[in-house]
Every structure is written in structure tokens, then in C-alpha cells.
Design a protein around this motif. Structure first.
Motif, PDB file in Angstrom:
ATOM      1  N   ARG A  91       0.850  -1.184   0.000  1.00  0.00           N
ATOM      2  CA  ARG A  91       0.000   0.000   0.000  1.00  0.00           C
ATOM      3  C   ARG A  91       0.886   1.233   0.000  1.00  0.00           C
ATOM      4  N   LEU A 114       1.609   4.703   1.014  1.00  0.00           N
ATOM      5  CA  LEU A 114       1.147   5.501   2.150  1.00  0.00           C
ATOM      6  C   LEU A 114       1.097   6.983   1.789  1.00  0.00           C
ATOM      7  N   LEU A 143       3.406   0.127   2.767  1.00  0.00           N
ATOM      8  CA  LEU A 143       3.064  -0.744   3.877  1.00  0.00           C
ATOM      9  C   LEU A 143       2.731  -2.110   3.312  1.00  0.00           C
ATOM     10  N   THR A 187       0.990  -5.325   4.358  1.00  0.00           N
ATOM     11  CA  THR A 187       0.145  -5.966   5.354  1.00  0.00           C
ATOM     12  C   THR A 187      -1.164  -6.397   4.713  1.00  0.00           C
ATOM     13  N   ASP A 243      -3.695  -6.621   6.865  1.00  0.00           N
ATOM     14  CA  ASP A 243      -4.586  -6.131   7.909  1.00  0.00           C
ATOM     15  C   ASP A 243      -4.956  -4.675   7.647  1.00  0.00           C
ATOM     16  N   SER A 244      -6.110  -4.455   7.017  1.00  0.00           N
ATOM     17  CA  SER A 244      -6.528  -3.083   6.708  1.00  0.00           C
ATOM     18  C   SER A 244      -6.989  -2.337   7.955  1.00  0.00           C
ATOM     19  N   SER A 304      -2.415   1.272   8.939  1.00  0.00           N
ATOM     20  CA  SER A 304      -3.484   1.395   7.941  1.00  0.00           C
ATOM     21  C   SER A 304      -4.517   2.426   8.384  1.00  0.00           C
ATOM     22  N   ARG A 305      -4.889   2.387   9.661  1.00  0.00           N
ATOM     23  CA  ARG A 305      -5.858   3.369  10.186  1.00  0.00           C
ATOM     24  C   ARG A 305      -5.274   4.778  10.131  1.00  0.00           C
ATOM     25  N   ASP A 353      -5.418   5.929   6.589  1.00  0.00           N
ATOM     26  CA  ASP A 353      -6.799   6.277   6.234  1.00  0.00           C
ATOM     27  C   ASP A 353      -7.176   7.651   6.789  1.00  0.00           C
ATOM     28  N   SER A 402      -2.774   4.965  -4.530  1.00  0.00           N
ATOM     29  CA  SER A 402      -2.788   4.016  -3.420  1.00  0.00           C
ATOM     30  C   SER A 402      -4.049   3.159  -3.444  1.00  0.00           C
ATOM     31  N   ARG A 403      -5.175   3.806  -3.609  1.00  0.00           N
ATOM     32  CA  ARG A 403      -6.438   3.060  -3.598  1.00  0.00           C
ATOM     33  C   ARG A 403      -6.601   2.203  -4.840  1.00  0.00           C
ATOM     34  N   ARG A 446      -4.870  -1.075  -4.629  1.00  0.00           N
ATOM     35  CA  ARG A 446      -5.455  -2.066  -3.726  1.00  0.00           C
ATOM     36  C   ARG A 446      -6.736  -2.684  -4.268  1.00  0.00           C
TER      37      ARG A 446
END
Length: 112
Positions: free
Chosen positions: A18, A20, A32, A34, A36-37, A42-43, A46, A97-98, A101
Motif C-alpha cells: 500500500r 502511504l 506498507l 500488510t 490487515d486493513s 493502515s488506520r 486512512d 494508493s487506492r 489495492r
């Protein structure tokens, strides 16, 4: 978190990475790795993206006002353009980024 040394790598960071919404102190992109979103980084990413989008909307509104003002001088136009290009850069980074994913459709995987 992985740091890359080539800023051009923001277009295709690779599967499972991802992009960042921040850079290294040297100005290079950060990634990143991972699944684990909901993880801490990740948080945080976001939240930062949400802040950048709000800032971008405010800069856009301000730029429209400046462009509608026939008395705006060169310095005002230059500062507004600088803010607008920064916000546009943030938006492009978020979109990259989005987009990176998003799942790849099966028919495109077969072609590659």
C-alpha cells in the motif's frame, strides 16, 4: 513498512503493498506491506488521506474564489497555484494508493 528509493515506483508499488500518504524525510514514497486493513498504520494512513481530501476540497474552493477575483495579483495567484498543485499531488497519491489495492479481474490476470 517499506521505504523505496525511486519516487517513480509510486505507479506500480507491487502486489500486496500500500502506497502511504506520506514520504520519507528524503522525499521518497513509503509502502506498507500488510493484509490487515484495520492495523494501526493502515488506520493512520486512512485518517491522513481523509484529512488530505478535506484540505483539497478547501483549497479547491479557495482557488475558485481567487480565479473569480479580477483584482487578484500575481503573488496571490502564485500562492494559490502552489497550494492547488500540492493538494492535487495528494489526491493523485491517494488515487494511486487506492487503485493499487483494487482486485484485479480474472480476465486481466490471464492476459498478464
Amino acid at each position: 513498512m517499506t521505504n523505496q528509493s525511486n519516487p517513480d515506483d509510486t505507479r506500480c508499488p507491487g502486489p500486496g503493498l500500500r502506497l502511504l500518504p506520506w514520504e520519507t524525510p528524503a522525499g521518497n514514497p513509503c509502502y506498507l506491506s500488510t493484509d490487515d486493513s484495520g492495523g494501526y498504520l493502515s488506520r493512520k494512513a486512512d485518517e491522513m488521506e481523509a484529512d488530505q481530501m478535506c484540505d483539497g476540497a478547501a483549497v479547491f474552493a479557495e482557488a475558485e474564489e481567487v480565479l473569480d477575483d479580477p483584482t487578484a495579483g500575481p503573488l496571490t495567484l502564485r500562492v494559490t497555484l502552489k497550494q492547488t498543485t500540492r493538494a492535487l499531488g495528494d489526491m493523485l497519491r491517494i488515487a494511486t494508493s487506492r487503485g493499487g489495492r483494487l482486485p484485479v479481474p480474472d480476465d486481466l490476470e490471464a492476459e498478464g
